[in-house]
Design an enzyme around this catalytic site. Structure first.
Site, mmCIF file in Angstrom:
data_model
loop_
_atom_site.group_PDB
_atom_site.id
_atom_site.type_symbol
_atom_site.label_atom_id
_atom_site.label_comp_id
_atom_site.label_asym_id
_atom_site.label_seq_id
_atom_site.Cartn_x
_atom_site.Cartn_y
_atom_site.Cartn_z
ATOM 1 N N ASP A 40 0.858 -1.186 0.000
ATOM 2 C CA ASP A 40 0.000 0.000 0.000
ATOM 3 C C ASP A 40 0.889 1.230 0.000
ATOM 4 O O ASP A 40 1.909 1.271 0.704
ATOM 5 C CB ASP A 40 -0.928 0.046 1.213
ATOM 6 C CG ASP A 40 -1.923 1.193 1.108
ATOM 7 O OD1 ASP A 40 -2.926 1.039 0.379
ATOM 8 O OD2 ASP A 40 -1.697 2.247 1.729
ATOM 9 N N GLU A 42 0.679 5.622 0.129
ATOM 10 C CA GLU A 42 -0.066 6.872 0.232
ATOM 11 C C GLU A 42 0.656 7.905 -0.617
ATOM 12 O O GLU A 42 1.895 7.878 -0.725
ATOM 13 C CB GLU A 42 -0.155 7.338 1.688
ATOM 14 C CG GLU A 42 -0.964 6.406 2.581
ATOM 15 C CD GLU A 42 -2.392 6.215 2.114
ATOM 16 O OE1 GLU A 42 -3.021 7.211 1.690
ATOM 17 O OE2 GLU A 42 -2.898 5.083 2.168
ATOM 18 N N HIS A 177 -6.063 4.764 5.594
ATOM 19 C CA HIS A 177 -5.147 5.665 4.885
ATOM 20 C C HIS A 177 -3.805 5.823 5.587
ATOM 21 O O HIS A 177 -3.081 6.795 5.358
ATOM 22 C CB HIS A 177 -5.791 7.031 4.634
ATOM 23 C CG HIS A 177 -7.056 6.941 3.834
ATOM 24 N ND1 HIS A 177 -7.090 6.420 2.562
ATOM 25 C CD2 HIS A 177 -8.337 7.263 4.137
ATOM 26 C CE1 HIS A 177 -8.331 6.442 2.123
ATOM 27 N NE2 HIS A 177 -9.102 6.932 3.051
ATOM 28 N N ASP A 182 -3.251 -0.221 6.293
ATOM 29 C CA ASP A 182 -3.956 -0.654 5.080
ATOM 30 C C ASP A 182 -3.327 -1.926 4.512
ATOM 31 O O ASP A 182 -4.032 -2.835 4.064
ATOM 32 C CB ASP A 182 -3.939 0.453 4.028
ATOM 33 C CG ASP A 182 -4.972 1.540 4.302
ATOM 34 O OD1 ASP A 182 -5.812 1.344 5.197
ATOM 35 O OD2 ASP A 182 -4.938 2.580 3.614
#
Length: 340
Positions: A40, A42, A177, A182
């Site tokens: 994951d 961001e 998030h 995540d």
């Protein structure tokens, strides 16, 4: 030296620590991958010039068992974007490593594994672009999207958000998030999905990954959603308005022939040239870029013709000619003018 931020992170790697009776072994398909990297990231936003600001990787073995985890912040060298979503301010990211500094460690975590992500096209596209900027090549050959896997399994989900998938498997999401949490949630939901797929001897929806060799960081308008909105898009590439093709469609492309202005061209999968650049070149040559594939489509361009995507399936059904990116780039050098 790159710091492993997981040691001080309050989010525990719960995966692999569940109590109670263990699931009995299931027959395992020989064709399944040897290991997975559940990822994951961001980012500062969703556009082609946006940057990664944090990344997490959970390493799982062939049967989805937890092996290791890793997390790091990344200094994007620019505004961090929607802070109200990811919570990472410029001050927090100021002392974080630059992406080229994390390439060796991230590559070690990805090497030889299938990249698994929720809406994997997004995560892979951001990673591929960052590697390209760092003049490096991501050691990823294939990816698996957990949205596609959920659809293949026919899971009774109201939608395909990560929190909905987590709720289906009873996985608690502690900090949405946050890349590490995540990735943990995704790893915990991927494992039962993988085992169910194995029990049903289901073909995994694996897609080939094509590293970027040519790209553009042309700034795009900022379209950040409100704080209550979902950050992740339903599709990685936002729709953009293309000029209408001024030429009529001359029909199907015949293998061995030339492209003709007005031909409808569709693209599927990753390309080594940034997709928008490739589409722009096709439009400049007088071709019609189609977002979907129909009986009127002249040609499908894909580097992964065996992928189980809607476009490749329709191409087989309609008998549409399929060529790879390199052949298409060669044909673009000599496009015949439209008749009349």
């Amino acid at each position: 030296m790159l710091e492993d931020h997981t040691a001080a992170d309050p989010i525990a790697p719960r995966i692999g620590q569940q109590s109670g009776p263990q699931t009995p072994p299931v027959p395992w398909p020989d064709a399944y991958p040897e290991g997975y990297a559940v990822v994951d990231v961001e980012t500062t936003g969703l556009a082609r010039d946006d940057r990664i600001i944090s990344a997490a990787v959970y390493q799982l073995d062939a049967r989805g068992e937890f092996q290791d985890r890793w997390y790091t912040l990344v200094n994007p060298e620019r505004d961090p974007g929607p802070v109200w979503i990811h919570g990472l301010t410029s001050e927090v990211l100021a002392d974080a490593p630059l992406f080229p500094e994390i390439v060796p460690e991230l590559s070690r975590r990805l090497d030889g594994r299938v990249l698994v992500a929720h809406n994997a096209m997004f995560d892979w596209s951001m990673i591929a672009r960052e590697y390209a900027r760092a003049t490096a090549v991501a050691p990823v050959n294939r990816r698996l999207c957990t949205i596609a896997l959920s659809k293949e399994l026919g899971l009774p989900l109201a939608n395909h958000k990560l929190e909905t998938l987590a709720a289906h498997y009873g996985v608690v999401q502690e900090q949405a998030h946050h890349a590490l949490d995540d990735a943990r949630v995704l790893a915990e939901t991927f494992r039962p999905s993988l085992r169910r797929a194995a029990r049903e001897n289901l073909r995994l929806p694996l897609l080939a990954c094509q590293p970027l060799t040519e790209w553009s960081d042309t700034p795009a308008p900022r379209r950040y959603p409100g704080a209550a909105s979902s950050y992740r898009p339903t599709s990685w590439r936002p729709a953009r308005k293309r000029p209408a093709c001024p030429y009529p469609n001359p029909g199907r492309y015949e293998p061995g022939g030339k492209l003709v202005q007005g031909m409808r061209v569709a693209f599927s999968g990753d390309t080594s040239v940034d997709r928008e650049l490739l589409e722009d070149r096709a439009i400049e040559a007088g071709l019609h870029v189609a977002t979907s594939l129909s009986r009127l489509t002249s040609l499908l361009v894909t580097n992964d013709p065996d992928a189980q995507t809607s476009k490749t399936a329709k191409a087989r059904t309609f008998g549409t000619t399929v060529i790879d990116e390199a052949a298409f780039m060669q044909l673009l050098q000599d496009v015949r003018p439209a008749a009349g």
